[in-house]
Design a protein around this motif. Structure first.
Motif, short mmCIF file in Angstrom:
data_model
loop_
_atom_site.label_atom_id
_atom_site.label_comp_id
_atom_site.label_asym_id
_atom_site.label_seq_id
_atom_site.Cartn_x
_atom_site.Cartn_y
_atom_site.Cartn_z
N LEU A 1 -2.87 -1.46 -8.55
CA LEU A 1 -1.75 -2.17 -9.16
C LEU A 1 -2.15 -2.79 -10.50
CD1 LEU A 1 1.14 -3.17 -8.95
CD2 LEU A 1 0.30 -5.14 -7.66
N ILE A 2 -3.30 -3.43 -10.55
CA ILE A 2 -3.77 -4.01 -11.82
C ILE A 2 -3.98 -2.92 -12.85
CG2 ILE A 2 -5.75 -5.14 -12.91
CD1 ILE A 2 -5.94 -6.98 -10.53
N PHE A 3 -4.56 -1.81 -12.42
CA PHE A 3 -4.79 -0.67 -13.30
C PHE A 3 -3.45 -0.15 -13.85
CE2 PHE A 3 -5.49 4.07 -13.51
CZ PHE A 3 -6.32 4.05 -14.62
N ASP A 4 -2.47 0.07 -12.98
CA ASP A 4 -1.16 0.57 -13.40
C ASP A 4 -0.46 -0.41 -14.34
OD1 ASP A 4 -1.75 2.63 -11.72
OD2 ASP A 4 -0.01 2.41 -10.42
N ASP A 5 -0.58 -1.69 -14.04
CA ASP A 5 0.06 -2.73 -14.85
C ASP A 5 -0.49 -2.71 -16.27
OD1 ASP A 5 1.67 -5.04 -15.37
OD2 ASP A 5 -0.09 -6.30 -15.06
N ILE A 6 -1.79 -2.53 -16.41
CA ILE A 6 -2.41 -2.49 -17.74
C ILE A 6 -1.93 -1.26 -18.51
CG2 ILE A 6 -4.60 -2.20 -18.97
CD1 ILE A 6 -5.91 -3.93 -16.80
N ALA B 1 5.97 -3.59 -6.32
CA ALA B 1 4.59 -3.86 -5.94
C ALA B 1 4.08 -5.15 -6.58
CB ALA B 1 3.70 -2.68 -6.32
N LEU B 2 4.42 -5.38 -7.85
CA LEU B 2 4.00 -6.60 -8.53
C LEU B 2 4.60 -7.84 -7.86
CD1 LEU B 2 4.30 -5.42 -12.24
CD2 LEU B 2 2.20 -6.16 -11.13
N ALA B 3 5.86 -7.75 -7.51
CA ALA B 3 6.52 -8.89 -6.85
C ALA B 3 5.85 -9.20 -5.51
CB ALA B 3 8.00 -8.58 -6.66
N LEU B 4 5.56 -8.15 -4.73
CA LEU B 4 4.90 -8.35 -3.45
C LEU B 4 3.51 -8.95 -3.63
CD1 LEU B 4 5.66 -5.33 -1.09
CD2 LEU B 4 6.07 -7.74 -0.65
N PHE B 5 2.75 -8.43 -4.59
CA PHE B 5 1.39 -8.91 -4.84
C PHE B 5 1.39 -10.40 -5.16
CE2 PHE B 5 -2.22 -9.56 -7.82
CZ PHE B 5 -3.26 -9.26 -6.95
N ALA C 1 0.83 -1.21 0.00
CA ALA C 1 0.00 0.00 0.00
C ALA C 1 0.87 1.25 0.00
CB ALA C 1 -0.93 0.00 1.20
N SER C 2 1.98 1.21 0.73
CA SER C 2 2.87 2.37 0.80
C SER C 2 3.56 2.62 -0.54
CB SER C 2 3.93 2.15 1.89
OG SER C 2 3.32 1.98 3.15
N ILE C 3 3.97 1.55 -1.21
CA ILE C 3 4.59 1.71 -2.53
C ILE C 3 3.62 2.37 -3.49
CG2 ILE C 3 5.47 0.47 -4.54
CD1 ILE C 3 6.58 -1.64 -2.63
N MET C 4 2.36 1.94 -3.46
CA MET C 4 1.38 2.53 -4.37
C MET C 4 1.12 3.99 -4.03
SD MET C 4 1.02 0.04 -6.31
CE MET C 4 -0.06 0.90 -7.44
N GLN C 5 1.19 4.34 -2.74
CA GLN C 5 1.00 5.73 -2.35
C GLN C 5 2.18 6.60 -2.81
OE1 GLN C 5 -1.66 7.35 -0.77
NE2 GLN C 5 -2.64 5.45 -1.38
N ILE C 6 3.40 6.10 -2.64
CA ILE C 6 4.56 6.83 -3.12
C ILE C 6 4.53 6.97 -4.63
CG2 ILE C 6 7.09 6.80 -3.29
CD1 ILE C 6 7.17 5.43 -0.59
N GLN C 7 4.10 5.89 -5.29
CA GLN C 7 3.96 5.93 -6.75
C GLN C 7 3.01 7.04 -7.19
OE1 GLN C 7 5.33 4.86 -9.57
NE2 GLN C 7 4.27 2.99 -10.23
N ARG C 8 1.86 7.13 -6.53
CA ARG C 8 0.87 8.14 -6.90
C ARG C 8 1.40 9.55 -6.63
NH1 ARG C 8 -1.04 4.70 -9.37
NH2 ARG C 8 -3.20 4.39 -10.00
N PHE C 9 2.15 9.72 -5.54
CA PHE C 9 2.69 11.04 -5.22
C PHE C 9 3.68 11.48 -6.29
CE2 PHE C 9 6.38 13.17 -3.10
CZ PHE C 9 5.83 14.45 -3.11
#
Length: 597
Positions: free
Chosen positions: A345-350, A284-288, A259-267
């Motif tokens: 994450l799925i959205f970003d990956d696409i 994030a993908l590896a963790l998921f 969740a923190s990685i995705m927040q930093i990504q968005r920032f």
């Protein structure tokens, strides 16, 4: 030209390595003065190279062959990152780059033990959580007996600014029911997790300064940079704990890190800093994937079962007695964070797949996680997070896969045009059926039972909840862009085509006259950019007007980046490579992975 970026010296000079003996190992090897900033010193940050700052001497610092190889590797890295340093050190959002290494370097035993304590279990609630330790980079001053982080006054102001103003602006479609916990999971994550807290403070500090019209930009950026470094420092140590151990031992911690990685990504995306996008996405993908595999081998046929098993293992945080013998289960912070972050994450990956010309890394998961397989609804609802229905993004994913297949066949000299058309027709028919239904069916907003809660939610303040009709309009914008994407893959770059002009026109109409408020464009930057790149000269002014109407520019960084890409395409529309142009070339013209999300 980087005159001051001389190459690192090889091990033959190891006996004369000078500089601060406590500096990072990168600076020591390069014989440069180090300012000892952690986790990335300013010298390494300026060069966009890896900063090795651990107390223990790296194995490659052996005064022999390995040290010479590392010196050469750093030399290559300095040269490869030269394009990132061009343009000087002007104060600008795109200059902020804080590296998240894919391979976390070794840390001392003492530090490892400290980070391990972050994942201990509370004796009060038997739930693992991140507990504050003596990390000097954290801004919190105290921790209560429950293990929660104590808030100082400045942090409290910034956190409430984030919850009440910034988060609803960034994610206008994410409105979970208050009676099911709402967005309280965000506050709980910040109370328990130093990683999440620092990631949130980075965003809040930046936008809070913009809201105040702060003129001391240097001070603002120094504060933001420090908080970003703090976030990466804690994040890197937390990743160290998970690395090399079973993910089941740290399931709750892994969710918080994701969740923190995705927040930093968005920032970073919000401030038009795309240099770390690939690293964030990979981590994030590896963790998921590790989290999904923790419940057993991942079989695409039972993937939704894996996902639901993880949700069950995280356990609801509170069972509220709704009536006799019945309880209302409020999701735990980790449950809500996992659903929310998985959707992002799925959205970003696409979207990344359309830029990188690669199959989405989670493609094999889409059918089970995004489809309504058993009639109970999808495991992950993208519409509730990004405003676009699952089927549209699934079809964009299919087009990306088709594009990859086409390029592979072309390189091998074995492209079967009939097969290309057959595959594309199946996607096109599915898009048209869904889009036609969406445009013809009236929007029916389900009527909720009147309750006392209506009195509390009657006035939504500065961020009113977008009506259900907006979700349908947003999905239509994405569907028209998907049609444009498919047309490019099959027929090439033809802005004058009747089909292309139709879909571009429909997107302009929806954005200009139907989508409300206009700020919702932040959630549709990718389709906006697709349409803009294919715009005819007479339509360019319409796109420019849409961008200019969004003020202030500083809070619409991704829209400005999209417009920058469009202008690059417009200025080169008559060049010789126009016939070979595609979306990947347009989006990839910026060098970094530009995620328009």
């Amino acid at each position: 030209m980087d005159m001051d970026l001389d190459a690192p010296r090889g091990p033959r000079h190891s006996s004369s390595i000078v500089g601060n003996s406590r500096g990072c190992w990168t600076c020591r090897l390069r014989r440069k003065k180090c300012d000892e900033q952690r986790p990335v010193c300013d010298t390494c940050a300026a060069l966009h190279i890896n900063c090795y700052y651990n107390q223990d001497k790296p194995e490659w610092m052996d005064g022999g062959v390995r040290q010479e190889e590392m010196a050469e590797e750093l030399k290559r890295e300095v040269k490869e990152k030269a394009h990132l340093r061009r343009g000087g050190r002007a104060l600008h959002t795109s200059s902020i780059r804080v590296r998240l290494p894919l391979e976390v370097p070794q840390i001392s035993t003492e530090a490892a033990n400290h980070v391990d304590n972050l994942f201990k279990t509370s004796s009060n609630d038997q739930e693992p959580y991140l507990r504050r330790g003596p990390d000097p980079t954290l801004t919190c001053k105290d921790a209560g007996e429950s293990g929660s982080l104590a808030f100082g006054q400045s942090d409290t102001v910034l956190i409430m600014f984030y919850l009440e103003n910034l988060f609803p602006f960034l994610f206008p479609f994410y409105r979970p029911s208050v009676l099911h916990g709402g967005r309280t999971w965000i506050l709980e994550m910040m109370m328990k997790s130093p990683v999440m807290r620092q990631a949130t403070l980075c965003q809040s500090s930046y936008f809070f300064s913009l809201a105040h019209g702060t003129t001391t930009r240097d001070v603002v950026w120094e504060t933001v940079l420090k908080q970003t470094r703090d976030a990466f420092g804690v994040l890197g140590q937390a990743l160290q704990v998970i690395h090399g151990s079973e993910i089941t031992e740290h399931l709750h911690g892994a969710i918080r890190i994701m969740a923190s990685i995705m927040q930093i990504q968005r920032f970073e995306i919000a401030i038009s800093s795309f240099g770390n996008c690939q690293s964030h996405l990979n981590a994030a993908l590896a963790l998921f994937k590790q989290v999904l595999e923790s419940s057993g081998p991942v079989d695409p046929a039972r993937l939704s079962s894996n996902f639901n098993t993880i949700i069950s293992q995280l356990r609801p945080s509170w069972a509220y007695p709704a009536c006799q013998s019945q309880y209302l289960h409020i999701p735990s912070a980790e449950q809500a964070a996992f659903r929310f972050s998985s959707a992002l994450l799925i959205f970003d990956d696409i979207i990344a797949s359309t830029v990188l010309l690669e199959q989405p890394r989670l493609y094999e998961y889409h059918c089970r996680l995004l489809g309504n397989i058993d009639g109970t609804g999808p495991a992950i609802n993208l519409e509730a997070v990004v405003g676009c229905q699952n089927w549209t993004l699934q079809q964009i994913s299919e087009i990306s896969v088709l594009d990859v297949w086409k390029q592979q066949c072309k390189r091998a000299g074995s492209l079967d045009v009939m097969e290309l058309v057959r595959r594309a027709t199946a996607i096109k028919d599915s898009l048209e059926v869904q889009l036609t239904q969406l445009e013809s069916d009236p929007v029916v907003t389900p009527k909720e039972n009147s309750s006392l809660l209506d009195f509390f939610t009657a006035d939504y303040g500065q961020h009113p909840k977008p009506p259900a009709s907006q979700n349908f309009l947003v999905t239509r914008v994405w569907a028209h862009a998907a049609q444009l994407y498919l047309f490019i893959v099959v027929s090439g770059w033809q802005p004058a085509s009747i089909d292309v002009r139709y879909h571009v026109g429909r997107i302009i109409e929806l954005l200009s006259h139907q989508i409300s408020p206009p700020a919702l464009l932040r959630t549709m930057v990718w389709p906006f950019c697709v349409a803009g790149c294919l715009a005819e000269p007479a339509q360019e002014a319409r796109f420019r007007g849409i961008v200019d109407s969004l003020q202030p520019p500083s809070v619409f960084g991704t829209v400005r980046k999209a417009f920058e890409i469009m202008e690059g395409v417009w200025s080169n529309k008559d060049t010789g490579d126009a016939a070979d142009r595609d979306l990947a070339k347009c989006f990839g013209s910026q060098g970094d992975l530009v995620l328009l999300v």
